[in-house]
Write a protein that holds these residues in place. Structure first.
Motif, PDB file in Angstrom:
ATOM      1  N   HIS A 191       0.849  -1.196   0.000  1.00 29.25           N
ATOM      2  CA  HIS A 191       0.000   0.000   0.000  1.00 29.25           C
ATOM      3  C   HIS A 191       0.874   1.231   0.000  1.00 29.25           C
ATOM      4  CE1 HIS A 191      -3.758  -2.165   0.777  1.00 29.25           C
ATOM      5  NE2 HIS A 191      -3.021  -2.935   1.564  1.00 29.25           N
ATOM      6  N   LYS A 192       0.650   2.116  -0.923  1.00 28.98           N
ATOM      7  CA  LYS A 192       1.385   3.376  -0.944  1.00 28.98           C
ATOM      8  C   LYS A 192       0.826   4.282   0.155  1.00 28.98           C
ATOM      9  CE  LYS A 192       1.991   7.562  -3.642  1.00 28.98           C
ATOM     10  NZ  LYS A 192       1.558   8.298  -4.831  1.00 28.98           N
ATOM     11  N   PRO A 193       1.682   4.803   1.032  1.00 29.27           N
ATOM     12  CA  PRO A 193       1.185   5.688   2.086  1.00 29.27           C
ATOM     13  C   PRO A 193       0.593   6.946   1.479  1.00 29.27           C
ATOM     14  CG  PRO A 193       3.453   4.985   2.500  1.00 29.27           C
ATOM     15  CD  PRO A 193       3.129   4.602   1.095  1.00 29.27           C
ATOM     16  N   PRO A 194      -0.411   7.504   2.095  1.00 30.42           N
ATOM     17  CA  PRO A 194      -0.959   8.773   1.609  1.00 30.42           C
ATOM     18  C   PRO A 194       0.074   9.878   1.787  1.00 30.42           C
ATOM     19  CG  PRO A 194      -1.933   8.174   3.731  1.00 30.42           C
ATOM     20  CD  PRO A 194      -1.126   7.000   3.276  1.00 30.42           C
ATOM     21  N   SER A 195      -0.159  11.009   1.111  1.00 28.70           N
ATOM     22  CA  SER A 195       0.812  12.106   1.161  1.00 28.70           C
ATOM     23  C   SER A 195       1.004  12.614   2.585  1.00 28.70           C
ATOM     24  CB  SER A 195       0.356  13.246   0.256  1.00 28.70           C
ATOM     25  OG  SER A 195      -0.915  13.713   0.659  1.00 28.70           O
ATOM     26  N   ASP A 196      -0.030  12.534   3.402  1.00 34.04           N
ATOM     27  CA  ASP A 196       0.067  12.952   4.803  1.00 34.04           C
ATOM     28  C   ASP A 196      -0.472  11.820   5.672  1.00 34.04           C
ATOM     29  OD1 ASP A 196       0.070  14.124   7.247  1.00 34.04           O
ATOM     30  OD2 ASP A 196      -0.955  15.959   6.647  1.00 34.04           O
ATOM     31  N   PRO A 197       0.396  10.838   6.043  1.00 28.05           N
ATOM     32  CA  PRO A 197      -0.069   9.689   6.825  1.00 28.05           C
ATOM     33  C   PRO A 197      -0.752  10.077   8.126  1.00 28.05           C
ATOM     34  CG  PRO A 197       2.163   9.328   6.022  1.00 28.05           C
ATOM     35  CD  PRO A 197       1.835  10.746   5.737  1.00 28.05           C
ATOM     36  N   THR A 198      -0.214  11.103   8.802  1.00 25.33           N
ATOM     37  CA  THR A 198      -0.810  11.526  10.068  1.00 25.33           C
ATOM     38  C   THR A 198      -2.238  12.013   9.866  1.00 25.33           C
ATOM     39  OG1 THR A 198       1.355  12.162  10.936  1.00 25.33           O
ATOM     40  CG2 THR A 198      -0.573  13.109  12.017  1.00 25.33           C
ATOM     41  N   ARG A 199      -2.449  12.817   8.803  1.00 25.95           N
ATOM     42  CA  ARG A 199      -3.793  13.312   8.521  1.00 25.95           C
ATOM     43  C   ARG A 199      -4.737  12.165   8.169  1.00 25.95           C
ATOM     44  NH1 ARG A 199      -6.242  17.237  10.309  1.00 25.95           N
ATOM     45  NH2 ARG A 199      -7.746  15.629  10.733  1.00 25.95           N
ATOM     46  N   TYR A 200      -4.213  11.223   7.387  1.00 23.68           N
ATOM     47  CA  TYR A 200      -5.009  10.053   6.995  1.00 23.68           C
ATOM     48  C   TYR A 200      -5.426   9.245   8.228  1.00 23.68           C
ATOM     49  CZ  TYR A 200      -5.964   5.346   5.224  1.00 23.68           C
ATOM     50  OH  TYR A 200      -6.537   4.126   4.980  1.00 23.68           O
ATOM     51  N   VAL A 201      -4.472   9.006   9.123  1.00 28.34           N
ATOM     52  CA  VAL A 201      -4.768   8.237  10.338  1.00 28.34           C
ATOM     53  C   VAL A 201      -5.766   8.992  11.213  1.00 28.34           C
ATOM     54  CG1 VAL A 201      -3.778   7.397  12.506  1.00 28.34           C
ATOM     55  CG2 VAL A 201      -2.608   6.953  10.344  1.00 28.34           C
ATOM     56  N   LEU A 202      -5.541  10.313  11.353  1.00 27.24           N
ATOM     57  CA  LEU A 202      -6.455  11.123  12.171  1.00 27.24           C
ATOM     58  C   LEU A 202      -7.884  11.063  11.657  1.00 27.24           C
ATOM     59  CD1 LEU A 202      -4.844  14.512  13.259  1.00 27.24           C
ATOM     60  CD2 LEU A 202      -6.144  12.923  14.648  1.00 27.24           C
ATOM     61  N   ASP A 203      -8.036  11.249  10.340  1.00 22.57           N
ATOM     62  CA  ASP A 203      -9.375  11.209   9.744  1.00 22.57           C
ATOM     63  C   ASP A 203     -10.013   9.836   9.939  1.00 22.57           C
ATOM     64  OD1 ASP A 203      -9.186  13.804   8.928  1.00 22.57           O
ATOM     65  OD2 ASP A 203      -8.565  13.347   6.873  1.00 22.57           O
ATOM     66  N   SER A 204      -9.206   8.791   9.759  1.00 22.69           N
ATOM     67  CA  SER A 204      -9.730   7.429   9.907  1.00 22.69           C
ATOM     68  C   SER A 204     -10.140   7.158  11.348  1.00 22.69           C
ATOM     69  CB  SER A 204      -8.672   6.408   9.462  1.00 22.69           C
ATOM     70  OG  SER A 204      -8.323   6.594   8.116  1.00 22.69           O
ATOM     71  N   LEU A 205      -9.305   7.598  12.308  1.00 28.62           N
ATOM     72  CA  LEU A 205      -9.650   7.407  13.717  1.00 28.62           C
ATOM     73  C   LEU A 205     -10.909   8.177  14.095  1.00 28.62           C
ATOM     74  CD1 LEU A 205      -6.116   7.596  15.396  1.00 28.62           C
ATOM     75  CD2 LEU A 205      -7.614   5.604  15.300  1.00 28.62           C
ATOM     76  N   GLU A 206     -11.065   9.349  13.492  1.00 30.83           N
ATOM     77  CA  GLU A 206     -12.276  10.141  13.760  1.00 30.83           C
ATOM     78  C   GLU A 206     -13.510   9.428  13.227  1.00 30.83           C
ATOM     79  OE1 GLU A 206     -14.108  14.598  12.873  1.00 30.83           O
ATOM     80  OE2 GLU A 206     -12.059  14.114  12.286  1.00 30.83           O
ATOM     81  N   GLU A 207     -13.391   8.834  12.042  1.00 27.28           N
ATOM     82  CA  GLU A 207     -14.505   8.079  11.467  1.00 27.28           C
ATOM     83  C   GLU A 207     -14.843   6.867  12.332  1.00 27.28           C
ATOM     84  OE1 GLU A 207     -13.339   7.124   7.511  1.00 27.28           O
ATOM     85  OE2 GLU A 207     -13.294   9.208   6.830  1.00 27.28           O
ATOM     86  N   ILE A 208     -13.815   6.204  12.843  1.00 28.95           N
ATOM     87  CA  ILE A 208     -14.030   5.042  13.714  1.00 28.95           C
ATOM     88  C   ILE A 208     -14.735   5.474  14.995  1.00 28.95           C
ATOM     89  CG2 ILE A 208     -12.856   3.313  15.128  1.00 28.95           C
ATOM     90  CD1 ILE A 208     -10.652   3.315  12.900  1.00 28.95           C
ATOM     91  N   ASP A 209     -14.239   6.564  15.582  1.00 30.89           N
ATOM     92  CA  ASP A 209     -14.835   7.059  16.827  1.00 30.89           C
ATOM     93  C   ASP A 209     -16.286   7.483  16.620  1.00 30.89           C
ATOM     94  OD1 ASP A 209     -14.505   7.999  19.665  1.00 30.89           O
ATOM     95  OD2 ASP A 209     -14.994   9.920  18.751  1.00 30.89           O
ATOM     96  N   THR A 210     -16.550   8.134  15.481  1.00 32.72           N
ATOM     97  CA  THR A 210     -17.928   8.548  15.171  1.00 32.72           C
ATOM     98  C   THR A 210     -18.845   7.339  15.035  1.00 32.72           C
ATOM     99  OG1 THR A 210     -17.140  10.534  14.023  1.00 32.72           O
ATOM    100  CG2 THR A 210     -19.373   9.784  13.521  1.00 32.72           C
ATOM    101  N   ALA A 211     -18.358   6.304  14.352  1.00 28.85           N
ATOM    102  CA  ALA A 211     -19.161   5.094  14.169  1.00 28.85           C
ATOM    103  C   ALA A 211     -19.455   4.426  15.511  1.00 28.85           C
ATOM    104  CB  ALA A 211     -18.435   4.121  13.236  1.00 28.85           C
ATOM    105  N   LEU A 212     -18.441   4.305  16.357  1.00 28.66           N
ATOM    106  CA  LEU A 212     -18.635   3.656  17.655  1.00 28.66           C
ATOM    107  C   LEU A 212     -19.533   4.488  18.568  1.00 28.66           C
ATOM    108  CD1 LEU A 212     -15.010   2.336  18.392  1.00 28.66           C
ATOM    109  CD2 LEU A 212     -16.950   1.052  17.490  1.00 28.66           C
ATOM    110  N   SER A 213     -19.335   5.807  18.541  1.00 24.09           N
ATOM    111  CA  SER A 213     -20.129   6.693  19.410  1.00 24.09           C
ATOM    112  C   SER A 213     -21.596   6.730  19.004  1.00 24.09           C
ATOM    113  CB  SER A 213     -19.562   8.115  19.374  1.00 24.09           C
ATOM    114  OG  SER A 213     -18.235   8.132  19.808  1.00 24.09           O
ATOM    115  N   SER A 214     -21.859   6.574  17.702  1.00 22.25           N
ATOM    116  CA  SER A 214     -23.240   6.635  17.217  1.00 22.25           C
ATOM    117  C   SER A 214     -23.930   5.273  17.239  1.00 22.25           C
ATOM    118  CB  SER A 214     -23.277   7.205  15.791  1.00 22.25           C
ATOM    119  OG  SER A 214     -22.517   6.386  14.906  1.00 22.25           O
ATOM    120  N   GLY A 215     -23.240   4.260  17.768  1.00 20.62           N
ATOM    121  CA  GLY A 215     -23.857   2.933  17.876  1.00 20.62           C
ATOM    122  C   GLY A 215     -23.617   2.023  16.696  1.00 20.62           C
TER     123      GLY A 215
END
Length: 485
Positions: free
Chosen positions: A255-279
């Motif tokens: 997998h080619k890392p995205p141009s900003d891995p930190t931003r990619y991870v942050l966005d993904s973690l936020e999506e995960i947290d949103t999914a878990l928080s919303s049930g």
């Protein structure tokens, strides 16, 4: 629109529109997602999670002002809503208000120190301010809310605005920097500057009456402002380093890392947290597992805080499995989180892992193990709210083990911590715990006093069910005391 149509309103439920918006957001259809969230908000106008979700969409579309407005609305009734604080910080950062963004990242980190998003937000905001001000010492913010650095950084952006007004002049030694930052847009800037030299052209006006010169100057001003903004966000050397790292990793990973891995991870973690928080537990679990596969293939050069990210993902997966009732696997993932935290000497991550391991043990009835784990966590606790919660949970475990004196003592410690931060909810919970322990110890008068205190707090919180339950129990105890006389 007919009267009948107007009276119908939304044809589906609030949760349906929210779920639809979440799906559209995942697909990158942000405009449609905004429509879904807006319809949901017409059903429940003050739903803070939905406001944050719509704010994220606006931010993806570059509409930072609308994103900020939704984030602030989500904080209207609860200034400590951590998702709203994070979203407000993100919106302010996008608008270039790095100092204020830093304040809200700090507020969120103080409330939820276990969340990586706030720590990374503090880091990027501080870097942006350092790049603006040029002095790392001027951006050190204390958790106590120290805003003194604003006096040192006053006028930073106004300085950029003054400099950006020198149109038609070369940027001298900064020319190369501007060229690298603007990329393909740099040729547009050069073209606009050449147009300014055409005296006949710049004297003209367009159909709306606006002068051509003003339009050109405005465009150059925008590009200069963007140059300053991008310089603050990420220095040139960091961009060059990232580009070099990406090229080095191209043939080494599937997998080619995205141009900003930190931003990619942050966005993904936020999506995960949103999914878990919303049930949406299954969805959050799937996303966390997918992200873990990707991150495991990256080297430490691509993602310097790889160990911390993996620990965070183990934590998310463990919490999702706990919600699904799979306690054995949940415990395994939380222990992995603890293992990574100890290896990396990550105190916040260690505190989080011990917290979750204790919760698993308490859920499966292993109260002694829960107590041992939580007591190991005690030296790592910082905030008053976390102390109030942890003391209360340890006390509850002692109550289940019929060790009533210890339960009362931890209830008292919980109440003191709750009093320190004036948190009425945990004052109520601690008072009830102490009353239950005193009841089991046969100290009925002390029990009644604690129940009366709990009743007062329940009324302040307008918790009718709690008030009714406490009132009945207190009356029964008073009746028993009367009979004993």
């Amino acid at each position: 629109m007919s009267d009948n149509e107007e009276g119908q309103g939304p044809k589906s439920t609030f949760s349906t529109y929210v779920a639809e918006g979440d799906q559209l957001f995942q697909k990158g259809e942000y405009v449609k997602a905004i429509e879904s969230f807006s319809t949901a908000l017409s059903v429940q106008p003050d739903d803070k999670n939905c406001l944050v979700a719509r704010s994220r969409c606006y931010l993806k579309l570059g509409d930072a002002e609308s994103a900020l407005k939704d984030a602030e609305t989500s904080l209207k009734d609860n200034k400590d809503f951590f998702k709203g604080l994070y979203q407000k910080a993100e919106a302010l950062y996008t608008m270039g208000d790095f100092e204020f963004a830093l304040v809200y990242y700090h507020r969120g980190n103080k409330l939820r120190p276990e969340l990586q998003e706030f720590r990374l937000g503090i880091q990027k905001a501080q870097e942006a301010i350092v790049n603006s001000v040029g002095s790392p010492s001027s951006v050190k913010l204390e958790n106590k809310g120290d805003l003194s650095f604003f006096h040192k950084s006053n006028g930073v952006r106004s300085k950029h605005k003054r400099e950006s007004k020198k149109h038609g002049q070369k940027m001298g030694k900064n020319e190369k920097t501007a060229k690298e930052l603007l990329g393909e847009l740099y040729s547009d800037r050069e073209y606009l500057e050449k147009l300014l030299q055409d005296e006949d052209l710049i004297k003209g006006k367009i159909r709306t009456g606006e002068r051509v010169q003003d339009l050109i100057v405005g465009c150059i001003s925008y590009l200069d402002t963007r140059t300053a903004f991008w310089q603050q966000q990420k220095p040139i050397y960091a961009r060059q380093r990232d580009r070099k790292l990406m090229q080095q990793q191209w043939n080494r990973h599937l997998h080619k890392p995205p141009s900003d891995p930190t931003r990619y991870v942050l966005d993904s973690l936020e999506e995960i947290d949103t999914a878990l928080s919303s049930g949406n537990t299954d969805s959050g679990l799937k996303k966390a597992r997918e992200l873990m596969k990707v991150v495991k293939e990256w080297s430490g050069e691509v993602l310097p805080n790889k160990r911390e990210v993996l620990g965070n993902l183990h934590s998310c997966i463990g919490n999702a499995l706990m919600d699904l009732g799979n306690m054995d696997k949940a415990l395994h993932h939380h222990e992995k989180d603890l293992e990574l935290a100890k290896k990396g000497n990550l105190m916040d991550s260690k505190s989080r892992a011990l917290d979750n391991i204790g919760r698993v043990y308490a859920r499966i009835g292993k109260f002694q193990q829960a107590i041992e784990v939580w007591e190991e966590k005690l030296p790592l606790v910082c905030g008053g709210l976390e102390k109030a919660w942890l003391f209360h949970e340890i006390g509850r475990c002692y109550l289940e083990l019929k060790r009533y004196s210890e339960a009362r003592d931890y209830g008292s410690r919980s109440l003191i911590a709750a009093d320190d931060i004036s948190d009425e909810k945990w004052q109520l919970n601690a008072s009830v715990l102490m009353a239950q322990a005193e009841l089991k110890l046969g100290n009925y008068k002390a029990c009644v006093l604690h129940f009366e205190g709990a009743l007062d707090r329940a009324k302040l919180l307008q918790d009718d069910s709690a008030s009714e339950a406490i009132q009945k129990l207190s009356e029964n105890i008073v009746y028993i005391l009367g009979q004993c006389k």
